[in-house]
Design a protein around this motif. Structure first.
Motif, PDB file in Angstrom:
ATOM      1  N   ILE A 143       0.834  -1.198   0.000  1.00 16.71           N
ATOM      2  CA  ILE A 143       0.000   0.000   0.000  1.00 16.71           C
ATOM      3  C   ILE A 143       0.872   1.254   0.000  1.00 16.71           C
ATOM      4  O   ILE A 143       0.628   2.198  -0.754  1.00 16.71           O
ATOM      5  CB  ILE A 143      -0.941  -0.006   1.215  1.00 16.71           C
ATOM      6  CG1 ILE A 143      -1.838  -1.256   1.158  1.00 16.71           C
ATOM      7  CG2 ILE A 143      -1.802   1.265   1.234  1.00 16.71           C
ATOM      8  CD1 ILE A 143      -2.732  -1.425   2.366  1.00 16.71           C
ATOM      9  N   TYR A 144       1.904   1.253   0.865  1.00 20.12           N
ATOM     10  CA  TYR A 144       2.852   2.356   0.903  1.00 20.12           C
ATOM     11  C   TYR A 144       4.256   1.789   1.074  1.00 20.12           C
ATOM     12  O   TYR A 144       4.447   0.755   1.713  1.00 20.12           O
ATOM     13  CB  TYR A 144       2.576   3.303   2.082  1.00 20.12           C
ATOM     14  CG  TYR A 144       1.190   3.892   2.117  1.00 20.12           C
ATOM     15  CD1 TYR A 144       0.835   4.948   1.280  1.00 20.12           C
ATOM     16  CD2 TYR A 144       0.237   3.401   2.996  1.00 20.12           C
ATOM     17  CE1 TYR A 144      -0.441   5.488   1.320  1.00 20.12           C
ATOM     18  CE2 TYR A 144      -1.034   3.929   3.045  1.00 20.12           C
ATOM     19  CZ  TYR A 144      -1.372   4.970   2.203  1.00 20.12           C
ATOM     20  OH  TYR A 144      -2.641   5.492   2.244  1.00 20.12           O
ATOM     21  N   ALA A 145       5.238   2.467   0.502  1.00 20.86           N
ATOM     22  CA  ALA A 145       6.645   2.095   0.696  1.00 20.86           C
ATOM     23  C   ALA A 145       7.493   3.360   0.606  1.00 20.86           C
ATOM     24  O   ALA A 145       7.173   4.275  -0.173  1.00 20.86           O
ATOM     25  CB  ALA A 145       7.099   1.077  -0.345  1.00 20.86           C
ATOM     26  N   GLN A 146       8.534   3.390   1.409  1.00 18.34           N
ATOM     27  CA  GLN A 146       9.424   4.554   1.411  1.00 18.34           C
ATOM     28  C   GLN A 146      10.880   4.108   1.484  1.00 18.34           C
ATOM     29  O   GLN A 146      11.187   3.063   2.063  1.00 18.34           O
ATOM     30  CB  GLN A 146       9.129   5.468   2.602  1.00 18.34           C
ATOM     31  CG  GLN A 146       7.787   6.155   2.537  1.00 18.34           C
ATOM     32  CD  GLN A 146       7.553   7.098   3.714  1.00 18.34           C
ATOM     33  OE1 GLN A 146       8.103   6.903   4.794  1.00 18.34           O
ATOM     34  NE2 GLN A 146       6.727   8.122   3.510  1.00 18.34           N
ATOM     35  N   GLU A 193       9.225   7.208  -2.670  1.00 17.14           N
ATOM     36  CA  GLU A 193       8.094   6.572  -2.013  1.00 17.14           C
ATOM     37  C   GLU A 193       7.066   6.100  -3.035  1.00 17.14           C
ATOM     38  O   GLU A 193       7.023   6.579  -4.176  1.00 17.14           O
ATOM     39  CB  GLU A 193       7.443   7.493  -0.991  1.00 17.14           C
ATOM     40  CG  GLU A 193       6.736   8.692  -1.554  1.00 17.14           C
ATOM     41  CD  GLU A 193       6.036   9.503  -0.465  1.00 17.14           C
ATOM     42  OE1 GLU A 193       5.748   8.945   0.599  1.00 17.14           O
ATOM     43  OE2 GLU A 193       5.796  10.713  -0.693  1.00 17.14           O
ATOM     44  N   PHE A 194       6.266   5.129  -2.606  1.00 21.48           N
ATOM     45  CA  PHE A 194       5.175   4.592  -3.418  1.00 21.48           C
ATOM     46  C   PHE A 194       3.889   4.711  -2.621  1.00 21.48           C
ATOM     47  O   PHE A 194       3.867   4.448  -1.420  1.00 21.48           O
ATOM     48  CB  PHE A 194       5.437   3.123  -3.757  1.00 21.48           C
ATOM     49  CG  PHE A 194       4.224   2.405  -4.285  1.00 21.48           C
ATOM     50  CD1 PHE A 194       3.844   2.537  -5.613  1.00 21.48           C
ATOM     51  CD2 PHE A 194       3.448   1.607  -3.441  1.00 21.48           C
ATOM     52  CE1 PHE A 194       2.717   1.886  -6.097  1.00 21.48           C
ATOM     53  CE2 PHE A 194       2.333   0.951  -3.911  1.00 21.48           C
ATOM     54  CZ  PHE A 194       1.966   1.089  -5.252  1.00 21.48           C
ATOM     55  N   ARG A 195       2.803   5.114  -3.289  1.00 22.89           N
ATOM     56  CA  ARG A 195       1.487   5.184  -2.649  1.00 22.89           C
ATOM     57  C   ARG A 195       0.468   4.492  -3.548  1.00 22.89           C
ATOM     58  O   ARG A 195       0.320   4.843  -4.711  1.00 22.89           O
ATOM     59  CB  ARG A 195       1.031   6.626  -2.461  1.00 22.89           C
ATOM     60  CG  ARG A 195       1.931   7.510  -1.651  1.00 22.89           C
ATOM     61  CD  ARG A 195       1.219   8.859  -1.448  1.00 22.89           C
ATOM     62  NE  ARG A 195       2.168   9.917  -1.134  1.00 22.89           N
ATOM     63  CZ  ARG A 195       1.816  11.193  -0.970  1.00 22.89           C
ATOM     64  NH1 ARG A 195       0.539  11.535  -1.108  1.00 22.89           N
ATOM     65  NH2 ARG A 195       2.706  12.098  -0.687  1.00 22.89           N
ATOM     66  N   LYS A 218      -2.200   9.549   2.550  1.00 22.28           N
ATOM     67  CA  LYS A 218      -1.478   8.697   3.503  1.00 22.28           C
ATOM     68  C   LYS A 218      -2.352   8.477   4.723  1.00 22.28           C
ATOM     69  O   LYS A 218      -2.254   9.173   5.726  1.00 22.28           O
ATOM     70  CB  LYS A 218      -0.145   9.336   3.893  1.00 22.28           C
ATOM     71  CG  LYS A 218       0.860   9.415   2.757  1.00 22.28           C
ATOM     72  CD  LYS A 218       2.156  10.038   3.213  1.00 22.28           C
ATOM     73  CE  LYS A 218       3.152  10.127   2.082  1.00 22.28           C
ATOM     74  NZ  LYS A 218       4.422  10.772   2.508  1.00 22.28           N
ATOM     75  N   THR A 219      -3.223   7.493   4.629  1.00 21.10           N
ATOM     76  CA  THR A 219      -4.161   7.225   5.704  1.00 21.10           C
ATOM     77  C   THR A 219      -3.516   6.364   6.781  1.00 21.10           C
ATOM     78  O   THR A 219      -2.536   5.657   6.521  1.00 21.10           O
ATOM     79  CB  THR A 219      -5.416   6.517   5.154  1.00 21.10           C
ATOM     80  OG1 THR A 219      -6.393   6.412   6.186  1.00 21.10           O
ATOM     81  CG2 THR A 219      -5.080   5.134   4.640  1.00 21.10           C
ATOM     82  N   THR A 266       0.155   6.392  10.033  1.00 20.44           N
ATOM     83  CA  THR A 266       0.488   6.602   8.634  1.00 20.44           C
ATOM     84  C   THR A 266       1.911   6.078   8.393  1.00 20.44           C
ATOM     85  O   THR A 266       2.670   5.852   9.353  1.00 20.44           O
ATOM     86  CB  THR A 266       0.441   8.081   8.244  1.00 20.44           C
ATOM     87  OG1 THR A 266       1.522   8.776   8.914  1.00 20.44           O
ATOM     88  CG2 THR A 266      -0.884   8.711   8.631  1.00 20.44           C
ATOM     89  N   ILE A 267       2.288   5.936   7.150  1.00 22.06           N
ATOM     90  CA  ILE A 267       3.645   5.474   6.860  1.00 22.06           C
ATOM     91  C   ILE A 267       4.678   6.490   7.324  1.00 22.06           C
ATOM     92  O   ILE A 267       5.768   6.124   7.770  1.00 22.06           O
ATOM     93  CB  ILE A 267       3.819   5.149   5.357  1.00 22.06           C
ATOM     94  CG1 ILE A 267       5.181   4.467   5.128  1.00 22.06           C
ATOM     95  CG2 ILE A 267       3.623   6.389   4.493  1.00 22.06           C
ATOM     96  CD1 ILE A 267       5.376   3.914   3.746  1.00 22.06           C
ATOM     97  N   ASP A 268       4.355   7.771   7.270  1.00 23.48           N
ATOM     98  CA  ASP A 268       5.296   8.792   7.744  1.00 23.48           C
ATOM     99  C   ASP A 268       5.503   8.672   9.251  1.00 23.48           C
ATOM    100  O   ASP A 268       6.629   8.805   9.748  1.00 23.48           O
ATOM    101  CB  ASP A 268       4.783  10.193   7.413  1.00 23.48           C
ATOM    102  CG  ASP A 268       4.802  10.489   5.917  1.00 23.48           C
ATOM    103  OD1 ASP A 268       5.603   9.864   5.202  1.00 23.48           O
ATOM    104  OD2 ASP A 268       4.002  11.340   5.472  1.00 23.48           O
TER     105      ASP A 268
END
Length: 247
Positions: A20-23, A33-35, A40-41, A197-199
């Protein structure tokens, strides 16, 4: 960096993993990053919630609320069965952190049927396992070690775990208004159910890389984080029963 990210995403696709997300960070700076989604939920980070409980223990130790070698039975003896195992009286906070409480079975995980039926998880833990092992000697991966530790920290601090960590940990790390699922008794679920969130998760990763410090502030004691990141006990894969990873 984009090439590395592309390789990771392709490998994940080959293994049927849904990313779903990658950083990718370098020297604490976000490079790629990938979304899957534009926003960014916050998502349930599942068992990555557990080290947040460990960080709470490190902060509580610094504040003098706990010591890692204290026994937990004074706080939980009322939940013991009528003929308790002697090993119940030997469980220390350190044993909960290393998942070596002496229990035989993991008991239920987040999606187990008992998760939806049981109303008192503390009583369920102490009443439903024989605790055949001397605490500190036998690793069993169990959500209950993190959960019981969370309940103890709540008892010691006089407030919920999320509230205890709000200004001691979450706000300094940059996680405002955190969301954490509660058990039927109102205790923090602890072992899972934290939504980030990923952050926000990345900032937690940076905190560990910098031995408990972030943005020039020591949020969790350095020695505690260093100790948490080393091997303490031989462990095994609960799915294969092979000793192929370490705790």
């Amino acid at each position: 960096m984009q090439e590395i990210l592309d390789i990771f995403l392709e490998k994940s696709k080959q293994h049927h993993s849904n990313i779903i997300y990658a950083q990718i960070y370098k020297n604490d700076v976000l490079k790629e990053e990938f979304r899957l989604f534009p926003v960014k939920t916050r998502l349930n980070i599942w068992s990555v919630s557990k080290p947040f409980v460990a960080m709470a223990a490190g902060i509580a130790e610094r504040e003098g609320l706990i010591t890692l070698d204290e026994y937990i039975y004074p706080w939980f003896e009322k939940y013991f069965p009528s003929n308790p195992s002697e090993n119940l009286y030997k469980i220390k906070i350190r044993d909960l952190l290393t998942m070596s409480s002496g229990q035989k079975d993991p008991l239920f995980f987040c999606d187990g049927p008992e998760r939806y039926r049981e109303k008192d998880w503390v009583r369920y833990f102490f009443q439903n396992d024989s605790f055949p092992y001397t605490p500190g000697t036998h690793f069993v991966y169990s959500n209950f070690c993190s959960y019981i530790l969370s309940v103890l920290l709540e008892e010691k601090s006089g407030t919920g775990l999320l509230n205890y960590l709000r200004y001691r940990f979450f706000e300094p790390v940059g996680i405002p208004n955190p969301d954490w699922t509660l058990c039927p008794q109102g205790h923090c679920m602890a072992a899972n159910g934290l939504y980030l969130t990923i952050d926000e998760l990345a900032r937690f990763g940076h905190l560990l890389l910098h031995e408990g410090a972030l943005n020039g502030k020591q949020i969790v004691p350095k020695n505690f984080v260093m100790d948490a990141c080393r091997k303490h006990i031989d462990s095994y894969n609960p799915l294969t029963e092979r000793p192929d990873y370490q705790s």
